[in-house]
Scaffold this motif. Structure first.
Motif, short mmCIF file in Angstrom:
data_model
loop_
_atom_site.label_atom_id
_atom_site.label_comp_id
_atom_site.label_asym_id
_atom_site.label_seq_id
_atom_site.Cartn_x
_atom_site.Cartn_y
_atom_site.Cartn_z
N MET A 42 0.84 -1.19 0.00
CA MET A 42 0.00 0.00 0.00
C MET A 42 0.88 1.24 0.00
N SER A 43 0.44 2.26 -0.72
CA SER A 43 1.20 3.49 -0.88
C SER A 43 0.90 4.46 0.26
N ASP A 44 1.90 5.28 0.59
CA ASP A 44 1.70 6.35 1.56
C ASP A 44 1.14 7.60 0.88
N LYS A 45 1.06 7.57 -0.42
CA LYS A 45 0.57 8.73 -1.17
C LYS A 45 -0.95 8.76 -1.17
N THR A 46 -1.49 9.96 -1.28
CA THR A 46 -2.94 10.10 -1.39
C THR A 46 -3.36 9.75 -2.81
N ASN A 47 -4.64 9.48 -2.98
CA ASN A 47 -5.17 9.21 -4.32
C ASN A 47 -4.93 10.39 -5.24
N LEU A 48 -5.08 11.60 -4.72
CA LEU A 48 -4.82 12.80 -5.52
C LEU A 48 -3.37 12.82 -5.99
N GLU A 49 -2.43 12.56 -5.10
CA GLU A 49 -1.01 12.56 -5.48
C GLU A 49 -0.70 11.51 -6.53
N ILE A 50 -1.30 10.33 -6.41
CA ILE A 50 -1.08 9.26 -7.39
C ILE A 50 -1.56 9.69 -8.77
N VAL A 51 -2.74 10.29 -8.84
CA VAL A 51 -3.27 10.75 -10.13
C VAL A 51 -2.42 11.90 -10.67
N GLN A 52 -2.04 12.84 -9.83
CA GLN A 52 -1.20 13.95 -10.28
C GLN A 52 0.14 13.44 -10.79
N GLU A 53 0.71 12.44 -10.14
CA GLU A 53 1.97 11.87 -10.62
C GLU A 53 1.79 11.18 -11.97
N ALA A 54 0.63 10.57 -12.20
CA ALA A 54 0.36 9.94 -13.50
C ALA A 54 0.33 11.00 -14.60
N TYR A 55 -0.32 12.14 -14.34
CA TYR A 55 -0.33 13.23 -15.32
C TYR A 55 1.08 13.76 -15.57
N ALA A 56 1.86 13.91 -14.52
CA ALA A 56 3.23 14.40 -14.68
C ALA A 56 4.05 13.42 -15.52
N ALA A 57 3.89 12.13 -15.27
CA ALA A 57 4.60 11.12 -16.05
C ALA A 57 4.17 11.17 -17.51
N PHE A 58 2.87 11.32 -17.77
CA PHE A 58 2.37 11.46 -19.14
C PHE A 58 3.02 12.67 -19.81
N GLY A 59 3.07 13.77 -19.10
CA GLY A 59 3.66 14.99 -19.65
C GLY A 59 5.13 14.83 -20.01
N ARG A 60 5.85 14.00 -19.25
CA ARG A 60 7.28 13.74 -19.53
C ARG A 60 7.48 12.62 -20.55
N GLY A 61 6.38 11.92 -20.87
CA GLY A 61 6.50 10.75 -21.75
C GLY A 61 7.15 9.58 -21.04
N ASP A 62 7.00 9.49 -19.73
CA ASP A 62 7.64 8.47 -18.90
C ASP A 62 6.65 7.33 -18.62
N MET A 63 6.56 6.40 -19.55
CA MET A 63 5.59 5.31 -19.43
C MET A 63 5.85 4.43 -18.21
N PRO A 64 7.10 4.05 -17.90
CA PRO A 64 7.31 3.24 -16.69
C PRO A 64 6.80 3.92 -15.41
N ALA A 65 7.01 5.23 -15.28
CA ALA A 65 6.51 5.94 -14.10
C ALA A 65 4.99 5.98 -14.09
N LEU A 66 4.39 6.18 -15.25
CA LEU A 66 2.92 6.19 -15.32
C LEU A 66 2.37 4.83 -14.91
N LEU A 67 2.93 3.76 -15.48
CA LEU A 67 2.43 2.41 -15.18
C LEU A 67 2.68 2.01 -13.73
N ALA A 68 3.67 2.61 -13.08
CA ALA A 68 3.94 2.30 -11.68
C ALA A 68 2.75 2.64 -10.79
N GLY A 69 1.93 3.59 -11.22
CA GLY A 69 0.75 3.97 -10.46
C GLY A 69 -0.53 3.28 -10.90
N VAL A 70 -0.41 2.35 -11.85
CA VAL A 70 -1.59 1.68 -12.41
C VAL A 70 -1.58 0.20 -11.99
#
Length: 134
Positions: A1-29
């Motif tokens: 289980m993550s210590d991050k909030t659901n909001l932080e997880i979703v925001q990190e997914a958007y940031a990863a998308f913006g960087r084109g960082d698929m491994p980071a995006l998938l880490a939250g999925v």
């Protein structure tokens, strides 16, 4: 289980998308998500995807067809295990050169620190018009 909030997880997914960082995006999925984008056959990324390979195909189709001028998640609404994001995008079809603009809503469901469900609600007619070969 993550210590991050659901909001932080979703925001990190958007940031990863913006960087084109698929491994980071998938880490939250979650490994077996329900990932859905409705739309007609003119939209190559429309459909339902159910694992990391499918989510990767979704983003590959999106990146292969659309060049974003603007992609803005603007409003985040959090309630329990759900995060809804309202945003706007302006993109050019790489195939046709035509632009489209649309406001959208992304609905996420999370469990145990992972995105388990994603649904996009958008103006699929505007996207299809820009992608459609004449």
């Amino acid at each position: 289980m993550s210590d991050k909030t659901n909001l932080e997880i979703v925001q990190e997914a958007y940031a990863a998308f913006g960087r084109g960082d698929m491994p980071a995006l998938l880490a939250g999925v979650d490994p077996q998500p329900e990932w859905e984008h409705a739309g007609p056959r003119e939209i190559p990324w429309a459909g339902s995807f159910h694992d990391h390979e499918g989510v990767t195909k979704f983003f590959a189709a999106l990146g292969g067809e659309a060049e974003f001028e603007v992609f803005e998640p603007r409003t985040f609404v959090v309630q329990g295990d759900r995060v809804v994001v309202l945003g706007f995008e302006r993109a050019r079809s790489k195939r046709t050169g035509r632009m489209y603009e649309t406001h959208w809503a992304h609905a996420f469901t999370l469990a145990d620190g992972k995105i388990t469900q994603f649904r996009e609600y958008t103006d699929t007619a505007a996207i299809a018009r820009a992608l459609r070969k004449r």
